[in-house]
Design an enzyme around this catalytic site. Structure first.
Site: not given
Ligand code: NDP
Ligand code: 2IT
Length: 449
Positions: A117, A129, A168-169, A212, A244, A114, A93, A381
């Site tokens: 976690k 992943k 998603g991520d 998250t 997100n 992961q 997952k 999830s």
């Molecule tokens: P999104 O794609 O929704 O948003 C990503 C954000 O981070 C954007 O604002 C983006 O800016 C910025 N970003 C991405 N890459 C870079 C970079 N190299 N330098 C600076 N800013 C950057 O992703 P999420 O919000 O879903 O994910 C954000 C983080 O949270 C990640 O590390 C992800 O692995 C983690 N995460 C997400 C989960 C989820 O459920 N979605 C769960 C657990 C962890 P820009 O638009 O300029 O790229």
């Molecule tokens: O980093 C993470 O935990 C996620 N992007 C969410 C993974 C999931 O299966 O919901």
């Protein structure tokens, strides 16, 4: 020699040798193995059972070509990945990331973390992943759809509701999950919960979108309460990212009484001394898919600054890095400390460099590591999988209450493990150990694999 235990040293050296030029993966493994010193000292059977040798080697790693046709009729080729890291406690997952920086090192570091976690959530989920070096920026909706369909046309053979369940991520939200789910369903002729983060009309769970960010704040709030007898109330919060995780962390921190003063993207950050107006951010990011710079053009009193790293120079009580790996280095950590930060909770995966973490811990800044504090997304999830299996849906309040419970439990499990293994309050160590123990016991019980 950076490890006290010769076993851990040997395993780490093997990882570096076997996975050359994969610095993010090495970094993630090193941090976890450092936490295991007291575990291998207390439980020699983990060495005789080869548990740690096995846990650092993915069960399966798939790399594939993704070819698709852009709007100009030109053929584009990307590289797709799925790592199926560990299935000891449940089906693989974990999310899918679409970003040009995606490579085997990034996928392996994310897949490795992961596993721990998912174990911490208490739900039966193994670790995986995936993703691609496809860059969603500037692509039309049609191009996103054709890419997602092409990606799933290969991925479908490796996944399934009882095998591997992606989500998603970065770069993958409800739109992309919808296109991928549709393609899976067409190919397999099966309507099953093979992906999470689905739309609410076709099997998605309420609260998954918010999970998250909400979970991060629930965790941080419990940490503040138990370790400092404090809360979000009246605090100034700096958030990086505007995706997100950042958006819903901002919403919950504000609801809990804090003032969030920044958001960022990879180009720069906005500072709003009056507190971020989330309706404006949502309009820009979720509806228009625009840049955070536009916020300063729409909200009076807000300022935009080029360069995303500058966000850490803004004075705050609590910092929530919610963008990406290694976005907060030692120097920036020192600036936060000089400005009086009291707590840092990671929303992104591995956002703080090892130097930054060391500085926070040495200076008594409360530090919540990603594996624990951002587990709310995957936990929800897990709740979505549960609802899909039951062919049932819980209300928003029901899912939110379960999420909160899970986050509070994760905090206490990590805290108690840190105490049991001799470094009370070190949540990096506590989370790594608490996540590991369940996987290790399951691996021992299931024989060598
Ligand atoms: P999104 O794609 O929704 O948003 C990503 C954000 O981070 C954007 O604002 C983006 O800016 C910025 N970003 C991405 N890459 C870079 C970079 N190299 N330098 C600076 N800013 C950057 O992703 P999420 O919000 O879903 O994910 C954000 C983080 O949270 C990640 O590390 C992800 O692995 C983690 N995460 C997400 C989960 C989820 O459920 N979605 C769960 C657990 C962890 P820009 O638009 O300029 O790229
Ligand atoms: O980093 C993470 O935990 C996620 N992007 C969410 C993974 C999931 O299966 O919901």
């Amino acid at each position: 020699m950076s490890f006290k235990s010769a076993y851990l040293q040997r395993v780490y050296e093997d990882v570096v040798k076997r996975n050359p030029a994969e610095p993010e993966f090495h970094q993630a493994v090193k941090e976890v193995l450092e936490s295991f010193e007291p575990v291998v000292a207390k439980y020699p059977e983990y060495e005789t059972n080869g548990i740690i040798d096995r846990i650092v080697e993915p069960e399966r790693f798939v790399q594939f070509r993704v070819a698709w046709v852009d709007d100009a009729g030109k053929i584009q080729v990307n590289r797709g990945f799925r790592v199926q890291f560990n299935s000891a406690i449940g089906p693989y997952k974990g999310g899918l990331r679409l970003h040009p920086s995606v490579c085997s090192s990034v996928i392996k570091f994310l897949g490795f973390e992961q596993c721990f976690k998912n174990s911490l959530t208490g739900l039966p989920m193994g670790g995986g992943k995936g993703g691609s070096d496809f860059d969603p920026k500037g692509k039309s909706d049609g191009e996103i759809m054709r890419f997602c369909q092409a990606f799933m046309t290969e991925l479908y053979r490796h996944i399934g509701p009882d095998t591997d369940v992606p989500a998603g991520d970065i770069g993958v939200g409800a739109r992309e999950i919808g296109y991928m789910f549709g393609q899976y369903k067409r190919i397999r002729n099966e309507y099953v919960g093979v992906l999470t983060g689905k739309g609410l009309t076709f099997g998605g769970s309420l609260v998954r979108t918010q999970a998250t960010g909400y979970g991060l704040c629930y965790f941080a709030d419990e940490m503040l309460k138990c370790m400092k007898n404090d809360s979000f109330k009246g605090k100034t919060v700096v958030i990086s990212g505007s995706g997100n995780v950042a958006i819903y962390a901002c919403q919950k921190a504000t609801e809990l009484g804090a003032k969030v003063v920044t958001m960022s993207d990879s180009n720069g950050y906005v500072y709003d001394p009056n507190g971020i107006n989330l309706d404006v951010v949502k309009q820009i990011k979720e509806v228009e898919r625009g840049r955070i710079k536009e916020y300063a053009q729409r909200v009076s009193g807000a300022e935009y600054f080029d360069g995303c790293g500058g966000v850490w120079s803004v004075k705050c009580d609590i910092a929530l890095p919610c963008a990406t790996q290694n976005e907060l280095n030692g120097e920036q950590a020192q600036t936060l400390i000089n400005n009086g930060v009291m707590a840092v909770a990671e929303g992104a995966n591995m956002p703080s460099t090892p130097e930054a973490i060391e500085l926070f811990q040495k200076n008594n800044v409360l530090f919540a590591p990603a594996k624990a504090s951002n587990a709310g997304g995957v936990a929800t999830s897990g709740l979505e999988m549960c609802q899909n299996s039951m062919r049932y849906s819980w209300t928003f309040e029901e899912v939110d209450a379960k999420l909160k419970d899970i986050m509070v439990n994760i905090f206490h499990n990590a805290y108690n493990a840190s105490k049991e293994f001799g470094d009370e309050g070190n949540l990096v160590m506590g989370a790594n150990i608490a996540g590991f123990m369940k996987i290790a016991e399951a691996m021992k019980a299931q024989g060598v694999f």
